[in-house]
Design a protein around this motif. Structure first.
Motif, short mmCIF file in Angstrom:
data_model
loop_
_atom_site.label_atom_id
_atom_site.label_comp_id
_atom_site.label_asym_id
_atom_site.label_seq_id
_atom_site.Cartn_x
_atom_site.Cartn_y
_atom_site.Cartn_z
N GLU A 26 0.80 -1.22 0.00
CA GLU A 26 0.00 0.00 0.00
C GLU A 26 0.84 1.27 0.00
O GLU A 26 0.34 2.36 -0.31
CB GLU A 26 -0.94 0.00 1.20
N ASP A 27 2.13 1.18 0.33
CA ASP A 27 2.98 2.36 0.36
C ASP A 27 3.53 2.72 -1.01
O ASP A 27 4.15 3.77 -1.18
CB ASP A 27 4.14 2.16 1.34
N LEU A 28 3.31 1.88 -2.03
CA LEU A 28 3.85 2.15 -3.36
C LEU A 28 3.05 3.26 -4.04
O LEU A 28 1.81 3.28 -4.00
CB LEU A 28 3.78 0.90 -4.23
N PRO A 29 3.73 4.20 -4.72
CA PRO A 29 3.01 5.20 -5.50
C PRO A 29 2.22 4.53 -6.62
O PRO A 29 2.69 3.56 -7.22
CB PRO A 29 4.12 6.09 -6.07
N VAL A 30 1.04 5.08 -6.91
CA VAL A 30 0.20 4.50 -7.96
C VAL A 30 -0.36 5.58 -8.89
O VAL A 30 -0.73 5.30 -10.02
CB VAL A 30 -0.94 3.66 -7.34
N LEU A 31 -0.40 6.83 -8.43
CA LEU A 31 -0.94 7.93 -9.23
C LEU A 31 0.04 9.09 -9.22
O LEU A 31 0.56 9.46 -8.16
CB LEU A 31 -2.28 8.39 -8.66
N ALA A 32 0.31 9.65 -10.40
CA ALA A 32 1.17 10.84 -10.52
C ALA A 32 0.37 11.96 -11.17
O ALA A 32 -0.26 11.76 -12.22
CB ALA A 32 2.40 10.52 -11.37
N LEU A 33 0.38 13.12 -10.55
CA LEU A 33 -0.32 14.29 -11.08
C LEU A 33 0.66 15.46 -11.12
O LEU A 33 1.27 15.78 -10.11
CB LEU A 33 -1.53 14.65 -10.21
N TYR A 34 0.77 16.08 -12.29
CA TYR A 34 1.70 17.20 -12.42
C TYR A 34 1.11 18.45 -11.78
O TYR A 34 -0.07 18.77 -11.94
CB TYR A 34 2.02 17.47 -13.88
N THR A 35 1.96 19.18 -11.04
CA THR A 35 1.52 20.35 -10.28
C THR A 35 2.73 21.20 -9.93
O THR A 35 3.86 20.86 -10.23
CB THR A 35 0.78 19.89 -9.00
N ALA A 36 2.47 22.35 -9.30
CA ALA A 36 3.50 23.18 -8.66
C ALA A 36 4.61 23.61 -9.60
O ALA A 36 5.79 23.33 -9.38
CB ALA A 36 4.09 22.45 -7.45
N ALA A 37 4.24 24.37 -10.64
CA ALA A 37 5.25 24.86 -11.60
C ALA A 37 5.84 26.19 -11.16
O ALA A 37 5.96 27.13 -11.95
CB ALA A 37 4.61 24.99 -12.98
N PHE A 38 6.24 26.31 -9.89
CA PHE A 38 6.75 27.57 -9.39
C PHE A 38 8.07 27.98 -10.04
O PHE A 38 8.39 29.15 -10.13
CB PHE A 38 6.94 27.51 -7.86
N ASP A 39 8.86 27.00 -10.49
CA ASP A 39 10.13 27.32 -11.11
C ASP A 39 10.04 27.32 -12.63
O ASP A 39 11.06 27.37 -13.32
CB ASP A 39 11.23 26.35 -10.64
N GLY A 40 8.85 27.29 -13.16
CA GLY A 40 8.66 27.33 -14.60
C GLY A 40 8.28 25.99 -15.21
O GLY A 40 7.79 25.92 -16.32
N ARG A 41 8.54 24.89 -14.52
CA ARG A 41 8.17 23.56 -14.99
C ARG A 41 7.51 22.80 -13.83
O ARG A 41 7.98 22.88 -12.70
CB ARG A 41 9.39 22.78 -15.46
N PRO A 42 6.43 22.05 -14.09
CA PRO A 42 5.74 21.33 -13.01
C PRO A 42 6.48 20.06 -12.60
O PRO A 42 7.37 19.57 -13.31
CB PRO A 42 4.39 20.99 -13.64
N GLY A 43 6.11 19.53 -11.45
CA GLY A 43 6.62 18.25 -10.98
C GLY A 43 5.48 17.27 -10.82
O GLY A 43 4.33 17.66 -10.58
N ALA A 44 5.79 15.98 -10.94
CA ALA A 44 4.77 14.95 -10.82
C ALA A 44 4.68 14.49 -9.37
O ALA A 44 5.58 13.80 -8.87
CB ALA A 44 5.09 13.77 -11.74
N ALA A 45 3.62 14.87 -8.69
CA ALA A 45 3.40 14.45 -7.31
C ALA A 45 2.93 13.00 -7.30
O ALA A 45 1.99 12.64 -8.01
CB ALA A 45 2.36 15.35 -6.65
N LEU A 46 3.57 12.18 -6.49
CA LEU A 46 3.29 10.75 -6.44
C LEU A 46 2.42 10.42 -5.23
O LEU A 46 2.79 10.72 -4.09
CB LEU A 46 4.60 9.96 -6.35
N LEU A 47 1.29 9.78 -5.48
CA LEU A 47 0.34 9.42 -4.42
C LEU A 47 0.23 7.90 -4.34
O LEU A 47 0.04 7.22 -5.35
CB LEU A 47 -1.02 10.04 -4.70
N SER A 48 0.35 7.39 -3.14
CA SER A 48 0.35 5.94 -2.92
C SER A 48 -1.07 5.40 -2.78
O SER A 48 -2.04 6.15 -2.63
CB SER A 48 1.15 5.61 -1.66
N HIS A 49 -1.16 4.06 -2.79
CA HIS A 49 -2.44 3.40 -2.51
C HIS A 49 -2.98 3.87 -1.16
O HIS A 49 -4.16 4.22 -1.05
CB HIS A 49 -2.24 1.87 -2.46
N ARG A 50 -2.12 3.87 -0.15
CA ARG A 50 -2.56 4.26 1.19
C ARG A 50 -3.08 5.70 1.20
O ARG A 50 -4.12 5.98 1.80
CB ARG A 50 -1.41 4.13 2.19
N ALA A 51 -2.35 6.61 0.55
CA ALA A 51 -2.75 8.02 0.54
C ALA A 51 -4.11 8.20 -0.12
O ALA A 51 -4.97 8.95 0.37
CB ALA A 51 -1.70 8.86 -0.16
#
Length: 501
Positions: A153-178
């Motif tokens: 359940e601790d493994l990431p399963v969903l990635a959503l790009y967000t937070a482009a404060f430096d000009g490019r976004p990052g992919a936030a990784l969300l686990s099964h548990r989260a």
């Protein structure tokens, strides 16, 4: 395998046993019961494994809303892989960045010029599947039965790009548990009950839509998918599928009121927040804590959606309510020390719904997790009654029609114009969208370019909704050190209405 483990795949398997007749997903002519969805997910997972997708690999979706996003998420989860539904409205340059950053093992895509251009210029290798017949043939070739890959359940399963404060976004990784934890907190706030039906008419690259899709899935409800928001089609689906909830906010609700002006659609199954007398007469005004509090709180992608709920602080002093029952929130100063009630500091949190970090951003992840708390980058205040108030981002952000727009990202696009010497971006108040983007531009000596030309240039570089609606030309951008003096720009060019202001 621990007896305490619970993954999204486990939830689906339980629904297959406990809800053999219940519809899990509707999308056009597609209607899948939970057993049918489970069987398709198994075949898809086995087909992806045959294409080389392994634990930790990324699967990329490039297209509009579809039941296949949920299907791919669950199939990826059964392999320990990660699904990323990317923003289909992005430019070819932005999509090329996602491909380079994510290095997916498999890509499922819908036809578009931007995707085709990004694919042509990409040097990486992946299995590319066009959504539709090609995807269905690929899935059908997969073996029956759940894959043998061990998943926790601790493994990431969903990635959503967000937070482009430096000009490019990052992919936030969300686990099964989260995802399961956040879903549990949300369905409690929304008082979701047996038979709950969610209409996914908001973008599924956005956490706001995904969090309701997943809460509905966790409950064993019905998810209805439509490619994008279209008022008459949304009205039709609400009536036909007896939808309980949909991804809607102010302007979208106004569009439904206009589309249903003659009352030809029965929207009474929709249990939603009060908006206008016309809207309230069409729906059933809901009294759950989520709707009674105007569907609010404080959140971001990195916390799974909502970190605090207004429904836990109705009548309180704070504008963001109280923290979710599965997280802890602290307001910390620059040294990581909790500030006293009434003082402003950074909103920091830890708990079951928090993300696992950004993909391929080890330095940023270390900065964000200093002291064992996720540092949100947002300022807040604990009120004397214990409720929380969101003050605003530590760095500037523009909120337009529920979309987050980061000045650095737009400024980077502006500066690629051959006639632009310097540029800064501010948000200006807008009655319909809350804010719109205004560019303040310094031209190179002897250069001449129109406002429309600047706007069209940005439209070609990044997603259209991020482009400036207004352009002002000036001799110089005021600076604080190396960065624009946004306060001075706001004062001179009419900026305002920022989140939390």
């Amino acid at each position: 395998m621990s007896v305490h483990q619970l993954t999204l795949g486990d939830v689906l398997g339980e629904h297959r046993r406990g809800r053999p007749l219940d519809v899990a997903a509707v999308d056009g002519d597609v209607r899948l019961t939970y057993p049918e969805l489970d069987a398709r997910v198994d075949r898809l997972a086995n087909a992806l494994a045959g294409a080389g997708v392994e634990k930790g690999d990324r699967v990329l979706w490039l297209g509009q809303n579809s039941f296949r996003i949920l299907e791919l998420l669950l199939a990826s989860g059964r392999l320990g892989a990660i699904l990323c539904p990317a923003n289909w409205r992005q430019s070819a340059d932005e999509l090329a960045y996602v491909l380079d950053d994510l290095t997916p093992r498999a890509v499922v895509w819908e036809e578009s010029e931007a995707v085709a251009e990004a694919r042509e210029g990409w040097s990486g290798t992946a299995t590319w599947l066009k959504s539709g017949d090609e995807y269905e043939e690929f899935l059908a070739a997969g073996a029956d039965g759940a894959p043998a890959a061990p998943v926790t359940e601790d493994l990431p399963v969903l990635a959503l790009y967000t937070a482009a404060f430096d000009g490019r976004p990052g992919a936030a990784l969300l686990s099964h548990r989260a995802l399961i934890a956040h879903s549990e907190a949300l369905l409690h706030q929304r008082q979701m009950e047996n038979g709950f039906t969610f209409l996914a008419c908001g973008p599924m690259f956005h956490v706001g839509t995904n969090m309701f899709v997943l809460a509905t899935f966790l409950l064993g409800g019905k998810n209805v998918f439509t490619p994008a928001y279209e008022p008459k089609e949304v009205c039709r689906l609400i009536e036909a599928e007896k939808c309980t909830q949909a991804f809607l906010f102010g302007p979208m609700i106004d569009g439904l009121v206009a589309a249903n002006e003659g009352g030809q659609y029965d929207l009474s199954s929709l249990r939603f927040v009060s908006h206008t007398p016309e809207w309230d007469a069409m729906i059933t005004v809901d009294d759950s804590p989520w709707c009674a509090s105007k569907m609010g709180g404080y959140g971001q992608t990195e916390v799974g959606g909502m970190l605090t709920f207004l429904g836990l602080g109705i009548g309180g002093q704070g504008y963001a309510g109280r923290s979710s029952t599965l997280v802890t929130v602290r307001i910390l100063d620059a040294n990581g020390v909790e500030v006293a009630p009434g003082e402003v500091g950074e909103i920091c949190a830890r708990g079951w719904s928090l993300f696992s970090g950004y993909h391929n951003r080890p330095e940023l992840n270390a900065q964000k997790a200093i002291g064992g708390y996720h540092h949100t980058g947002d300022l807040g205040r604990r009120e004397p009654d214990g409720t929380l108030t969101f003050i605003g981002p530590k760095l500037r952000m523009i909120k337009s029609a529920n979309e987050n727009i980061y000045p650095a990202e737009v400024e980077r696009a502006l500066k690629t114009h051959p006639s632009v010497a310097d540029a800064a971006v501010i948000g200006v108040p807008d009655d319909r969208f809350g804010q719109t983007v205004k560019a303040v531009v310094v031209l190179k000596p002897d250069a001449e370019v129109s406002e429309d030309a600047i706007i069209e240039h940005v439209r070609g570089e990044i997603a259209s909704y991020k482009k400036p609606r207004h352009v002002a030309f000036t001799a110089a951008i005021p600076k604080k050190g190396y960065t624009p003096d946004y306060d001075a720009l706001d004062a001179e060019f009419g900026g305002g209405a920022y989140p939390g202001s």
